[in-house]
Design a protein around this motif. Structure first.
Motif, PDB file in Angstrom:
ATOM      1  N   ASN A 136       0.805  -1.016  -0.060  1.00  0.00           N
ATOM      2  CA  ASN A 136       0.043   0.121   0.008  1.00  0.00           C
ATOM      3  C   ASN A 136       0.740   1.391   0.068  1.00  0.00           C
ATOM      4  OD1 ASN A 136      -3.047  -0.489   0.454  1.00  0.00           O
ATOM      5  ND2 ASN A 136      -1.940  -1.957   1.604  1.00  0.00           N
ATOM      6  N   LEU A 137       0.319   2.332   0.414  1.00  0.00           N
ATOM      7  CA  LEU A 137       1.041   3.383   0.367  1.00  0.00           C
ATOM      8  C   LEU A 137       1.260   4.073   2.015  1.00  0.00           C
ATOM      9  CD1 LEU A 137      -0.528   5.319  -2.678  1.00  0.00           C
ATOM     10  CD2 LEU A 137       1.818   4.100  -2.526  1.00  0.00           C
ATOM     11  N   PHE A 138       0.993   3.311   2.933  1.00  0.00           N
ATOM     12  CA  PHE A 138       1.046   3.802   4.283  1.00  0.00           C
ATOM     13  C   PHE A 138       2.361   4.582   4.497  1.00  0.00           C
ATOM     14  CE2 PHE A 138      -2.127   0.375   4.656  1.00  0.00           C
ATOM     15  CZ  PHE A 138      -3.218   0.993   4.872  1.00  0.00           C
ATOM     16  N   GLN A 139       2.217   5.541   5.567  1.00  0.00           N
ATOM     17  CA  GLN A 139       3.378   6.373   5.757  1.00  0.00           C
ATOM     18  C   GLN A 139       3.341   6.831   7.221  1.00  0.00           C
ATOM     19  OE1 GLN A 139       4.144   9.603   3.174  1.00  0.00           O
ATOM     20  NE2 GLN A 139       5.955  10.330   4.194  1.00  0.00           N
ATOM     21  N   PHE A 140       3.963   6.072   8.268  1.00  0.00           N
ATOM     22  CA  PHE A 140       4.067   6.519   9.875  1.00  0.00           C
ATOM     23  C   PHE A 140       5.150   5.833  10.335  1.00  0.00           C
ATOM     24  CE2 PHE A 140       1.948   2.340   9.370  1.00  0.00           C
ATOM     25  CZ  PHE A 140       2.572   1.459  10.030  1.00  0.00           C
ATOM     26  N   ASP A 141       5.677   6.524  11.540  1.00  0.00           N
ATOM     27  CA  ASP A 141       6.685   6.334  12.271  1.00  0.00           C
ATOM     28  C   ASP A 141       6.597   4.989  13.241  1.00  0.00           C
ATOM     29  OD1 ASP A 141       9.238   6.274  13.842  1.00  0.00           O
ATOM     30  OD2 ASP A 141       8.901   8.257  14.531  1.00  0.00           O
ATOM     31  N   ILE A 142       7.218   3.980  12.677  1.00  0.00           N
ATOM     32  CA  ILE A 142       6.835   2.663  13.464  1.00  0.00           C
ATOM     33  C   ILE A 142       7.688   2.546  14.709  1.00  0.00           C
ATOM     34  CG2 ILE A 142       9.017   1.568  12.451  1.00  0.00           C
ATOM     35  CD1 ILE A 142       7.154  -0.813  12.046  1.00  0.00           C
ATOM     36  N   SER A 143       8.523   3.651  14.976  1.00  0.00           N
ATOM     37  CA  SER A 143       9.284   3.406  16.432  1.00  0.00           C
ATOM     38  C   SER A 143       8.284   3.687  17.356  1.00  0.00           C
ATOM     39  CB  SER A 143      10.581   4.487  16.314  1.00  0.00           C
ATOM     40  OG  SER A 143      10.224   5.799  16.178  1.00  0.00           O
ATOM     41  N   LYS A 144       7.334   4.639  17.330  1.00  0.00           N
ATOM     42  CA  LYS A 144       6.411   5.038  18.206  1.00  0.00           C
ATOM     43  C   LYS A 144       5.203   4.036  18.345  1.00  0.00           C
ATOM     44  CE  LYS A 144       7.208   9.866  17.391  1.00  0.00           C
ATOM     45  NZ  LYS A 144       6.579  11.180  16.757  1.00  0.00           N
ATOM     46  N   PHE A 172       8.567   4.796   8.063  1.00  0.00           N
ATOM     47  CA  PHE A 172       9.832   5.093   8.426  1.00  0.00           C
ATOM     48  C   PHE A 172      10.123   4.801   9.930  1.00  0.00           C
ATOM     49  CE2 PHE A 172       7.032   8.702   8.566  1.00  0.00           C
ATOM     50  CZ  PHE A 172       6.884   9.105   9.954  1.00  0.00           C
ATOM     51  N   GLY A 173      11.358   5.396  10.713  1.00  0.00           N
ATOM     52  CA  GLY A 173      11.601   5.085  11.905  1.00  0.00           C
ATOM     53  C   GLY A 173      12.431   3.990  12.052  1.00  0.00           C
ATOM     54  N   SER A 174      12.817   3.698  13.371  1.00  0.00           N
ATOM     55  CA  SER A 174      13.594   2.488  13.589  1.00  0.00           C
ATOM     56  C   SER A 174      12.644   1.484  14.223  1.00  0.00           C
ATOM     57  CB  SER A 174      14.465   2.935  14.673  1.00  0.00           C
ATOM     58  OG  SER A 174      14.002   3.393  15.804  1.00  0.00           O
ATOM     59  N   LEU A 175      12.961   0.069  14.299  1.00  0.00           N
ATOM     60  CA  LEU A 175      11.940  -0.914  14.649  1.00  0.00           C
ATOM     61  C   LEU A 175      12.112  -0.660  16.286  1.00  0.00           C
ATOM     62  CD1 LEU A 175      13.153  -3.939  12.120  1.00  0.00           C
ATOM     63  CD2 LEU A 175      10.968  -2.495  12.418  1.00  0.00           C
ATOM     64  N   PRO A 176      11.074  -1.132  16.834  1.00  0.00           N
ATOM     65  CA  PRO A 176      10.873  -0.773  18.346  1.00  0.00           C
ATOM     66  C   PRO A 176      11.578  -2.219  18.978  1.00  0.00           C
ATOM     67  CG  PRO A 176       8.847  -0.980  17.426  1.00  0.00           C
ATOM     68  CD  PRO A 176       9.542  -0.733  16.188  1.00  0.00           C
ATOM     69  N   VAL A 177      12.034  -1.887  20.335  1.00  0.00           N
ATOM     70  CA  VAL A 177      12.540  -3.092  20.842  1.00  0.00           C
ATOM     71  C   VAL A 177      11.257  -4.170  21.201  1.00  0.00           C
ATOM     72  CG1 VAL A 177      13.826  -3.913  22.969  1.00  0.00           C
ATOM     73  CG2 VAL A 177      14.478  -2.106  21.694  1.00  0.00           C
ATOM     74  N   GLY A 178      10.106  -3.347  21.454  1.00  0.00           N
ATOM     75  CA  GLY A 178       9.056  -4.330  21.757  1.00  0.00           C
ATOM     76  C   GLY A 178       8.829  -5.658  20.899  1.00  0.00           C
ATOM     77  N   LEU A 179       9.313  -5.588  19.791  1.00  0.00           N
ATOM     78  CA  LEU A 179       8.859  -6.439  18.623  1.00  0.00           C
ATOM     79  C   LEU A 179       9.595  -7.856  19.018  1.00  0.00           C
ATOM     80  CD1 LEU A 179       9.337  -4.661  15.275  1.00  0.00           C
ATOM     81  CD2 LEU A 179       7.270  -5.694  16.242  1.00  0.00           C
ATOM     82  N   THR A 180      10.743  -7.818  19.967  1.00  0.00           N
ATOM     83  CA  THR A 180      11.362  -8.787  20.360  1.00  0.00           C
ATOM     84  C   THR A 180      10.451  -9.697  21.450  1.00  0.00           C
ATOM     85  OG1 THR A 180      12.434  -7.622  22.198  1.00  0.00           O
ATOM     86  CG2 THR A 180      13.638  -7.816  20.108  1.00  0.00           C
ATOM     87  N   GLN A 181       9.504  -9.169  21.846  1.00  0.00           N
ATOM     88  CA  GLN A 181       8.562  -9.921  22.945  1.00  0.00           C
ATOM     89  C   GLN A 181       7.511 -10.739  22.238  1.00  0.00           C
ATOM     90  OE1 GLN A 181       9.581  -9.615  26.170  1.00  0.00           O
ATOM     91  NE2 GLN A 181      11.178  -8.433  25.474  1.00  0.00           N
ATOM     92  N   PRO A 213      16.537  -4.647  16.190  1.00  0.00           N
ATOM     93  CA  PRO A 213      16.619  -5.177  17.847  1.00  0.00           C
ATOM     94  C   PRO A 213      17.140  -6.735  17.799  1.00  0.00           C
ATOM     95  CG  PRO A 213      14.728  -3.883  17.560  1.00  0.00           C
ATOM     96  CD  PRO A 213      15.187  -4.019  16.164  1.00  0.00           C
ATOM     97  N   GLN A 214      17.786  -6.962  18.642  1.00  0.00           N
ATOM     98  CA  GLN A 214      18.361  -8.395  19.002  1.00  0.00           C
ATOM     99  C   GLN A 214      17.475  -9.070  20.046  1.00  0.00           C
ATOM    100  OE1 GLN A 214      21.065  -9.510  16.871  1.00  0.00           O
ATOM    101  NE2 GLN A 214      20.572  -7.498  15.914  1.00  0.00           N
ATOM    102  N   GLY A 215      17.270 -10.287  19.682  1.00  0.00           N
ATOM    103  CA  GLY A 215      16.499 -11.149  20.489  1.00  0.00           C
ATOM    104  C   GLY A 215      15.195 -11.368  19.807  1.00  0.00           C
ATOM    105  N   GLY A 216      14.287 -12.307  20.769  1.00  0.00           N
ATOM    106  CA  GLY A 216      13.226 -12.841  20.097  1.00  0.00           C
ATOM    107  C   GLY A 216      13.136 -13.452  18.948  1.00  0.00           C
ATOM    108  N   LYS A 217      12.174 -13.319  18.118  1.00  0.00           N
ATOM    109  CA  LYS A 217      12.169 -14.054  17.180  1.00  0.00           C
ATOM    110  C   LYS A 217      12.629 -13.273  15.578  1.00  0.00           C
ATOM    111  CE  LYS A 217       9.494 -17.523  17.985  1.00  0.00           C
ATOM    112  NZ  LYS A 217       9.628 -19.131  17.836  1.00  0.00           N
ATOM    113  N   LEU A 218      13.207 -11.903  16.099  1.00  0.00           N
ATOM    114  CA  LEU A 218      13.606 -11.189  15.059  1.00  0.00           C
ATOM    115  C   LEU A 218      14.759 -11.611  14.214  1.00  0.00           C
ATOM    116  CD1 LEU A 218      13.235  -7.625  16.480  1.00  0.00           C
ATOM    117  CD2 LEU A 218      11.554  -8.896  14.885  1.00  0.00           C
ATOM    118  N   GLN A 219      15.612 -12.449  14.523  1.00  0.00           N
ATOM    119  CA  GLN A 219      16.847 -12.961  13.885  1.00  0.00           C
ATOM    120  C   GLN A 219      16.337 -14.379  13.310  1.00  0.00           C
ATOM    121  OE1 GLN A 219      17.501 -10.944  16.814  1.00  0.00           O
ATOM    122  NE2 GLN A 219      17.771  -9.566  15.135  1.00  0.00           N
ATOM    123  N   SER A 220      15.235 -14.702  13.338  1.00  0.00           N
ATOM    124  CA  SER A 220      14.817 -16.063  12.819  1.00  0.00           C
ATOM    125  C   SER A 220      14.222 -15.817  11.212  1.00  0.00           C
ATOM    126  CB  SER A 220      13.748 -16.771  13.743  1.00  0.00           C
ATOM    127  OG  SER A 220      12.458 -15.986  13.562  1.00  0.00           O
TER     128      SER A 220
END
Length: 358
Positions: free
Chosen positions: A277-285, A303-312, A330-337
């Motif tokens: 799509n054409l969605f545009q928002f700051d994912i860090s928040k 845009f923005g940086s990936l929040p650490v909360g994704l590792t949970q 962010p390191q941890g959780g499932k993100l590196q899988s």
């Protein structure tokens, strides 16, 4: 019948005594005992005789439907000389003999949905599925099916607008119009269905905005499938107050703007697909619910940086490729899988599984 009951009792509790009785019967009373058994076997089975025969009015309607579909071989079992409750692709209520389900699928059937389907007043389940030669529009007579709770008209070549009169089917819990050629806008009145649990409008040619009314359904919020259309505009802000039980799929449209309000710590939704799509928002928040297991945001302008909360999160699928993200994954959780293809083509995203951050 008393004799039969007594025999059954002795079989269970006095097997030895029964063996003696059996030997006597076998040697002295074979003709009488054999005749008795034959009489018992000739009696009608209660389980079979309890099934009511097909209602004659429903039978006439079904034969009209078959005629309107040009008497296809797929419905060859629809023989007027046979009880219609035994026919293929339909089901009767065992007690009344009224037709409660009509499920025609994967057959070589041409034509349009016969208006006569509306003359099956006890119908609860109606399916025309994987019939690529089925054309035309949904007949308005379908609104007479006040008991209908399951409607699937999918993988056909039905066309025209999605009719607003479907909102009259107040008992619907499942509505599937996917994989068709429907055009025009989504009727706002579909939000008036008070019992709806799932709404499939995906894989059509629908245009316009997502109706504002979908931000407040009459009953529980149904799982919503709108993917592979040509929908445009922004998602109504009222969607932020909704709590989808499982699925939310808006992928492959032309939707734009902020979609961050769809997320939240207390949301119950498990599967979110906003890709292409054409969605545009700051994912860090954005705060994500621990219930989320499937998140696809690829091909947007996020845009923005990936929040650490994704590792949970116990993610099973995760894709943020083709966006404008920056910073370290962010390191941890499932993100590196997940492999690099879930992350690549971002502005300056780095870290495992991408190249190391400088």
């Amino acid at each position: 019948m008393v004799v039969v009951i007594e025999f059954d009792y002795h079989i269970k509790h006095h097997f030895g005594k029964l063996q003696k009785m059996k030997s006597v019967l076998s040697s002295k009373f074979i003709p009488i005992f054999s005749l008795f058994c034959l009489v018992l076997l000739s009696l009608p089975s209660p389980s079979l005789s309890a099934h009511a025969k097909c209602n004659s009015d429903d039978k006439k309607v079904l034969l009209k439907i078959k005629q309107d579909l040009n008497n296809p071989y797929h419905l060859a079992s629809w023989n007027p000389d046979v009880d219609c409750c035994t026919w293929y692709a339909m089901k009767c209520d065992r007690n009344t003999g009224r037709v409660i389900a009509l499920t025609i699928f994967s057959g070589n059937i041409s034509g349009q949905i016969p208006p006569a389907v509306g003359d099956l007043p006890y119908l609860q389940n109606l399916e025309f599925h994987k019939l690529t030669n089925l054309t035309g529009q949904i007949p308005s007579t379908i609104t007479k099916l006040v008991r209908l709770n399951f409607l699937r008209l999918s993988w056909t070549n039905l066309s025209g607008p999605v009719p607003s009169f479907l909102s009259q089917l107040k008992n619907l819990t499942f509505l599937d119009l996917s994989f068709n050629d429907f055009t025009g806008s989504i009727p706002p009145s579909l939000s008036e269905l008070p019992n709806l649990l799932a709404l499939h409008l995906d894989r059509n040619k629908l245009t316009g905005n997502i109706p504002e009314s979908f931000g407040k359904f009459a009953g529980n919020t149904p799982d919503l499938y709108l993917s592979h259309n040509m929908l445009s505009g922004t998602i109504p802000r009222s969607f932020g107050d909704l709590n989808f039980s499982s699925w939310m799929d808006f992928s492959r449209n032309k939707l734009e703007g902020d979609a961050s309000f769809l997320f939240g710590k207390n949301k119950t939704v498990q599967f979110i697909d906003l890709s292409r799509n054409l969605f545009q928002f700051d994912i860090s928040k954005v705060e994500f619910s621990e219930n989320l297991v499937y998140l696809d945001l690829n091909h947007n302008k996020i845009f923005g940086s990936l929040p650490v909360g994704l590792t949970q999160l116990q993610l099973q699928l995760f894709n943020v490729s083709y966006n404008r993200l920056c910073g370290q994954i962010p390191q941890g959780g499932k993100l590196q899988s997940f492999d690099l293809y879930s992350y690549f083509h971002n502005r300056c995203l780095c870290g495992n599984p991408l190249t190391a951050c400088k």
